[in-house]
Write a protein that holds these residues in place. Sequence first.
Motif, PDB file in Angstrom:
ATOM      1  N   UNK A  81       0.815  -1.217   0.000  1.00 37.07           N
ATOM      2  CA  UNK A  81       0.000   0.000   0.000  1.00 37.07           C
ATOM      3  C   UNK A  81       0.846   1.263   0.000  1.00 37.07           C
ATOM      4  N   UNK A  82       1.965   1.219   0.691  1.00 36.73           N
ATOM      5  CA  UNK A  82       2.859   2.380   0.702  1.00 36.73           C
ATOM      6  C   UNK A  82       3.433   2.632  -0.696  1.00 36.73           C
ATOM      7  N   UNK A  83       3.837   1.570  -1.367  1.00 32.28           N
ATOM      8  CA  UNK A  83       4.369   1.685  -2.723  1.00 32.28           C
ATOM      9  C   UNK A  83       3.308   2.219  -3.679  1.00 32.28           C
ATOM     10  N   UNK A  84       2.103   1.701  -3.573  1.00 23.79           N
ATOM     11  CA  UNK A  84       1.013   2.164  -4.445  1.00 23.79           C
ATOM     12  C   UNK A  84       0.712   3.634  -4.201  1.00 23.79           C
ATOM     13  N   UNK A  85       0.703   4.042  -2.950  1.00 22.80           N
ATOM     14  CA  UNK A  85       0.431   5.451  -2.645  1.00 22.80           C
ATOM     15  C   UNK A  85       1.541   6.352  -3.164  1.00 22.80           C
ATOM     16  N   UNK A  86       2.792   5.910  -3.013  1.00 18.40           N
ATOM     17  CA  UNK A  86       3.922   6.697  -3.517  1.00 18.40           C
ATOM     18  C   UNK A  86       3.852   6.850  -5.035  1.00 18.40           C
ATOM     19  N   UNK A  87       3.505   5.781  -5.727  1.00 19.08           N
ATOM     20  CA  UNK A  87       3.373   5.855  -7.189  1.00 19.08           C
ATOM     21  C   UNK A  87       2.261   6.802  -7.593  1.00 19.08           C
ATOM     22  N   UNK A  88       1.165   6.752  -6.896  1.00 24.21           N
ATOM     23  CA  UNK A  88       0.028   7.638  -7.196  1.00 24.21           C
ATOM     24  C   UNK A  88       0.432   9.089  -6.964  1.00 24.21           C
ATOM     25  N   UNK A  89       1.148   9.367  -5.895  1.00 25.51           N
ATOM     26  CA  UNK A  89       1.607  10.718  -5.597  1.00 25.51           C
ATOM     27  C   UNK A  89       2.560  11.215  -6.676  1.00 25.51           C
ATOM     28  N   UNK A  90       3.462  10.350  -7.115  1.00 22.09           N
ATOM     29  CA  UNK A  90       4.399  10.723  -8.183  1.00 22.09           C
ATOM     30  C   UNK A  90       3.666  11.025  -9.479  1.00 22.09           C
ATOM     31  N   UNK A  91       2.690  10.212  -9.816  1.00 22.47           N
ATOM     32  CA  UNK A  91       1.929  10.403 -11.052  1.00 22.47           C
ATOM     33  C   UNK A  91       1.162  11.723 -11.022  1.00 22.47           C
ATOM     34  N   UNK A  92       0.558  12.041  -9.887  1.00 19.19           N
ATOM     35  CA  UNK A  92      -0.179  13.295  -9.756  1.00 19.19           C
ATOM     36  C   UNK A  92       0.788  14.480  -9.896  1.00 19.19           C
ATOM     37  N   UNK A  93       1.988  14.358  -9.342  1.00 19.73           N
ATOM     38  CA  UNK A  93       2.981  15.431  -9.435  1.00 19.73           C
ATOM     39  C   UNK A  93       3.419  15.667 -10.883  1.00 19.73           C
ATOM     40  N   UNK A  94       3.589  14.593 -11.640  1.00 19.14           N
ATOM     41  CA  UNK A  94       4.021  14.683 -13.034  1.00 19.14           C
ATOM     42  C   UNK A  94       2.925  15.338 -13.876  1.00 19.14           C
ATOM     43  N   UNK A  95       1.665  15.000 -13.595  1.00 19.46           N
ATOM     44  CA  UNK A  95       0.546  15.532 -14.367  1.00 19.46           C
ATOM     45  C   UNK A  95       0.286  17.002 -14.060  1.00 19.46           C
ATOM     46  N   UNK A  96       0.707  17.465 -12.895  1.00 18.37           N
ATOM     47  CA  UNK A  96       0.409  18.855 -12.494  1.00 18.37           C
ATOM     48  C   UNK A  96       1.315  19.859 -13.124  1.00 18.37           C
TER      49      UNK A  96
END
Length: 96
Positions: A81-96
């Motif tokens: 779950x920590x890995x999945x959350x980190x990936x989601x956070x990274x993806x949101x940062x890239x899209x912003x």
Amino acid sequence: MWVEDWALRAACKNEQPDQLFVRGAEQNKAKMVCTGCPVRTECLAEALDNQIEWGVWGGMTERERRALLRRRPAASWRKVLETARDRETEQVSVEA
């Protein structure tokens, strides 16, 4: 970032335990408490890693958690779950 003292920040910390350990349709009401909880991931990992059998934890019922545990019985759910959350956070940062 993983929150070690997650219970102190949980959206349900002021709820009566009887409202979170219910059966049937009442579980949907209990799951609503988890919506938007800042430590939902930590709570769910706790329940999965410790195979907690009763109640709503991290927005999931015991039946939903059992289904995950059957699919990945030896998983470290905190790590998953920590890995999945980190990936989601990274993806949101890239899209912003």
